[in-house]
Design a protein around this motif. Structure first.
Motif, PDB file in Angstrom:
ATOM      1  N   ASN A 122       0.812  -1.218   0.000  1.00  0.00           N
ATOM      2  CA  ASN A 122       0.000   0.000   0.000  1.00  0.00           C
ATOM      3  C   ASN A 122       0.844   1.267   0.000  1.00  0.00           C
ATOM      4  N   SER A 123       2.119   1.141   0.353  1.00  0.00           N
ATOM      5  CA  SER A 123       3.027   2.287   0.368  1.00  0.00           C
ATOM      6  C   SER A 123       4.432   1.800   0.031  1.00  0.00           C
ATOM      7  N   GLN A 124       5.381   2.715  -0.061  1.00  0.00           N
ATOM      8  CA  GLN A 124       6.755   2.358  -0.400  1.00  0.00           C
ATOM      9  C   GLN A 124       7.492   1.843   0.844  1.00  0.00           C
ATOM     10  N   HIS A 125       8.357   0.837   0.605  1.00  0.00           N
ATOM     11  CA  HIS A 125       9.123   0.232   1.689  1.00  0.00           C
ATOM     12  C   HIS A 125      10.541  -0.057   1.197  1.00  0.00           C
ATOM     13  N   ASP A 126      11.415  -0.366   2.145  1.00  0.00           N
ATOM     14  CA  ASP A 126      12.768  -0.763   1.788  1.00  0.00           C
ATOM     15  C   ASP A 126      12.895  -2.276   1.659  1.00  0.00           C
ATOM     16  N   PHE A 127      11.760  -2.961   1.498  1.00  0.00           N
ATOM     17  CA  PHE A 127      11.753  -4.396   1.247  1.00  0.00           C
ATOM     18  C   PHE A 127      10.718  -4.693   0.179  1.00  0.00           C
ATOM     19  N   THR A 128      10.758  -5.912  -0.353  1.00  0.00           N
ATOM     20  CA  THR A 128       9.900  -6.280  -1.478  1.00  0.00           C
ATOM     21  C   THR A 128       8.721  -7.128  -1.017  1.00  0.00           C
ATOM     22  N   PHE A 129       7.704  -7.177  -1.880  1.00  0.00           N
ATOM     23  CA  PHE A 129       6.519  -7.994  -1.651  1.00  0.00           C
ATOM     24  C   PHE A 129       6.504  -9.105  -2.696  1.00  0.00           C
ATOM     25  N   PRO A 130       5.899 -10.265  -2.349  1.00  0.00           N
ATOM     26  CA  PRO A 130       5.200 -10.596  -1.103  1.00  0.00           C
ATOM     27  C   PRO A 130       6.161 -10.734   0.078  1.00  0.00           C
ATOM     28  N   VAL A 131       5.591 -10.587   1.276  1.00  0.00           N
ATOM     29  CA  VAL A 131       6.380 -10.602   2.494  1.00  0.00           C
ATOM     30  C   VAL A 131       5.595 -11.344   3.579  1.00  0.00           C
ATOM     31  N   ILE A 132       6.324 -11.912   4.539  1.00  0.00           N
ATOM     32  CA  ILE A 132       5.706 -12.529   5.714  1.00  0.00           C
ATOM     33  C   ILE A 132       6.068 -11.666   6.909  1.00  0.00           C
ATOM     34  N   MET A 133       5.084 -11.286   7.697  1.00  0.00           N
ATOM     35  CA  MET A 133       5.319 -10.378   8.827  1.00  0.00           C
ATOM     36  C   MET A 133       4.693 -10.931  10.101  1.00  0.00           C
ATOM     37  N   GLY A 134       5.324 -10.607  11.212  1.00  0.00           N
ATOM     38  CA  GLY A 134       4.738 -10.856  12.520  1.00  0.00           C
ATOM     39  C   GLY A 134       4.270  -9.535  13.094  1.00  0.00           C
ATOM     40  N   VAL A 135       2.981  -9.418  13.406  1.00  0.00           N
ATOM     41  CA  VAL A 135       2.425  -8.164  13.912  1.00  0.00           C
ATOM     42  C   VAL A 135       1.746  -8.421  15.255  1.00  0.00           C
ATOM     43  N   SER A 178       8.591 -15.263  26.247  1.00  0.00           N
ATOM     44  CA  SER A 178       9.899 -15.513  25.664  1.00  0.00           C
ATOM     45  C   SER A 178       9.958 -15.146  24.185  1.00  0.00           C
ATOM     46  N   PHE A 179       9.271 -15.895  23.320  1.00  0.00           N
ATOM     47  CA  PHE A 179       9.452 -15.635  21.893  1.00  0.00           C
ATOM     48  C   PHE A 179       8.304 -16.183  21.054  1.00  0.00           C
ATOM     49  N   VAL A 180       8.229 -15.661  19.834  1.00  0.00           N
ATOM     50  CA  VAL A 180       7.476 -16.247  18.726  1.00  0.00           C
ATOM     51  C   VAL A 180       8.484 -16.473  17.602  1.00  0.00           C
ATOM     52  N   ASN A 181       8.512 -17.684  17.059  1.00  0.00           N
ATOM     53  CA  ASN A 181       9.446 -18.015  15.985  1.00  0.00           C
ATOM     54  C   ASN A 181       8.679 -18.588  14.804  1.00  0.00           C
ATOM     55  N   VAL A 182       9.069 -18.192  13.592  1.00  0.00           N
ATOM     56  CA  VAL A 182       8.393 -18.649  12.381  1.00  0.00           C
ATOM     57  C   VAL A 182       9.400 -19.308  11.447  1.00  0.00           C
ATOM     58  N   ILE A 197      10.426 -13.045  17.157  1.00  0.00           N
ATOM     59  CA  ILE A 197      10.052 -11.900  17.982  1.00  0.00           C
ATOM     60  C   ILE A 197      10.280 -12.307  19.432  1.00  0.00           C
ATOM     61  N   THR A 198      11.024 -11.504  20.184  1.00  0.00           N
ATOM     62  CA  THR A 198      11.333 -11.858  21.562  1.00  0.00           C
ATOM     63  C   THR A 198      10.457 -11.065  22.542  1.00  0.00           C
ATOM     64  N   ASN A 199      10.428 -11.544  23.780  1.00  0.00           N
ATOM     65  CA  ASN A 199       9.687 -10.892  24.871  1.00  0.00           C
ATOM     66  C   ASN A 199       8.207 -10.727  24.540  1.00  0.00           C
ATOM     67  N   VAL A 200       7.577 -11.821  24.133  1.00  0.00           N
ATOM     68  CA  VAL A 200       6.174 -11.792  23.722  1.00  0.00           C
ATOM     69  C   VAL A 200       5.314 -12.504  24.760  1.00  0.00           C
ATOM     70  N   THR A 201       4.239 -11.847  25.168  1.00  0.00           N
ATOM     71  CA  THR A 201       3.225 -12.476  26.012  1.00  0.00           C
ATOM     72  C   THR A 201       1.859 -12.193  25.401  1.00  0.00           C
ATOM     73  N   LEU A 202       1.204 -13.225  24.936  1.00  0.00           N
ATOM     74  CA  LEU A 202      -0.109 -13.094  24.307  1.00  0.00           C
ATOM     75  C   LEU A 202      -1.213 -13.201  25.362  1.00  0.00           C
ATOM     76  N   PRO A 203      -2.424 -12.755  25.041  1.00  0.00           N
ATOM     77  CA  PRO A 203      -3.533 -12.911  25.984  1.00  0.00           C
ATOM     78  C   PRO A 203      -3.703 -14.366  26.406  1.00  0.00           C
ATOM     79  N   ASN A 204      -4.034 -14.591  27.679  1.00  0.00           N
ATOM     80  CA  ASN A 204      -4.203 -15.959  28.168  1.00  0.00           C
ATOM     81  C   ASN A 204      -5.305 -16.700  27.409  1.00  0.00           C
ATOM     82  N   ILE A 205      -6.319 -15.967  26.989  1.00  0.00           N
ATOM     83  CA  ILE A 205      -7.356 -16.551  26.141  1.00  0.00           C
ATOM     84  C   ILE A 205      -7.132 -16.040  24.719  1.00  0.00           C
ATOM     85  N   SER A 206      -6.568 -16.904  23.877  1.00  0.00           N
ATOM     86  CA  SER A 206      -6.280 -16.556  22.479  1.00  0.00           C
ATOM     87  C   SER A 206      -6.811 -17.661  21.581  1.00  0.00           C
TER      88      SER A 206
END
Length: 291
Positions: A122-135, A178-182, A197-206
């Motif tokens: 949707n906008s300009q980036h310093d990387f190419t698409f397609p891309v995989i992201m952790g948000v 601790s982490f999320v790893n893909v 991604i380090t230092n991640v704590t997700l909601p207890n109910i996910s």
């Protein structure tokens, strides 16, 4: 040879998705699907077709283990578009479920984790698409959709996964605090470490979900299978380095059997050399007696 399962890994069958997906009443046990998602009982769940303005999603009815999990799934994204296509799909581990919206088919202001497969910039980036992201979302902040999640993105890797001959395999591992790893695996290639991604704590109910979105341009977004694993209580704390469950060390019994196998081979080789030594001595003594 079949791969031995680690004794501390537990497979959670209530999250399994695989053909034929549905029961006799055309329901998917433990899952709900909505929007434009359709079921091909021989092959896959199609979240969107290669048509404009589609949204489809599927969500688990039960929430994931709060301490940690590993999710293995297979997807395929592609279509007729050669230069323009989109928008993308995502795997979700979030507090809410079954809320259709503009963020790859899911709602805005989500609370939790998204593994996003974005095929349109949707906008300009310093990387190419397609891309995989952790948000990550906190449930209070709007997703930065105009900039492809720049404000929410915590990890990414650039991989051309569109229109592959086989479904792409994805492995997402999470340890609370601790982490999320893909990891990903494309056609005939080795597993690739995508991001951590380090230092991640997700909601207890996910809840676990998958969603996809098309706009004026489109793509097919297919989900082929899902399997979820966790670990026995007390073992999760031992996994503090970013890794997948499949990279755990072999069980002690397997290590012991390997040790005894090596010991047996060493004894066998020593026996062969001893036999040669005694045969040589006998031969030398015989020749000496002749003269």
């Amino acid at each position: 040879m079949a791969q031995r399962l680690h004794p501390d890994i537990l497979h959670l069958r209530q999250f399994t998705l695989e053909p034929p997906f549905v029961d006799d009443a055309y329901n998917i046990r433990n899952w709900d699907f909505s929007g434009d998602a359709i079921i091909d009982t021989n092959s896959h769940i199609r979240l969107t077709g290669d048509l404009p303005s589609q949204k489809g999603h599927i969500w688990s009815r039960q929430f994931l283990p709060s301490e940690g999990w590993q999710i293995d799934f297979e997807i395929n994204i592609g279509g007729k578009g050669g230069y323009l296509y989109g928008d993308g799909m995502a795997m979700w581990a979030t507090r809410g479920r079954l809320s259709q919206g503009p963020i790859y088919g899911n709602m805005d202001y989500f609370d939790g984790l998204g593994i996003v497969f974005d095929t349109y910039a949707n906008s300009q980036h310093d990387f190419t698409f397609p891309v995989i992201m952790g948000v990550l979302g906190d449930g209070k902040t709007s997703y930065d959709y105009a900039h492809d999640g720049d404000a929410n993105r915590k990890g990414k890797c650039e991989v051309y996964y569109r229109n592959q001959p086989d479904p792409m395999k994805v492995k997402v591992s999470y340890i609370k605090g601790s982490f999320v790893n893909v990891h990903i695996k494309l056609h005939e290639k080795d597993w690739m470490d995508c991001f951590t991604i380090t230092n991640v704590t997700l909601p207890n109910i996910s809840y676990l979900g998958y969603s996809a979105l098309t706009g004026e341009i489109s793509d097919i977004h297919n989900l082929y299978s899902v399997k979820v694993s966790t670990m026995r209580p007390g073992k999760m704390q031992e996994m503090r380095m970013p890794t997948s469950f499949n990279q755990l060390p072999a069980p002690e019994s397997a290590t012991s059997s390997g040790f005894f196998s090596i010991l047996f081979k060493l004894v066998l080789v020593a026996g062969v050399f001893a036999g040669i030594y005694f045969a040589y001595n006998a031969y030398t003594k015989s020749n000496t007696n002749r003269f």
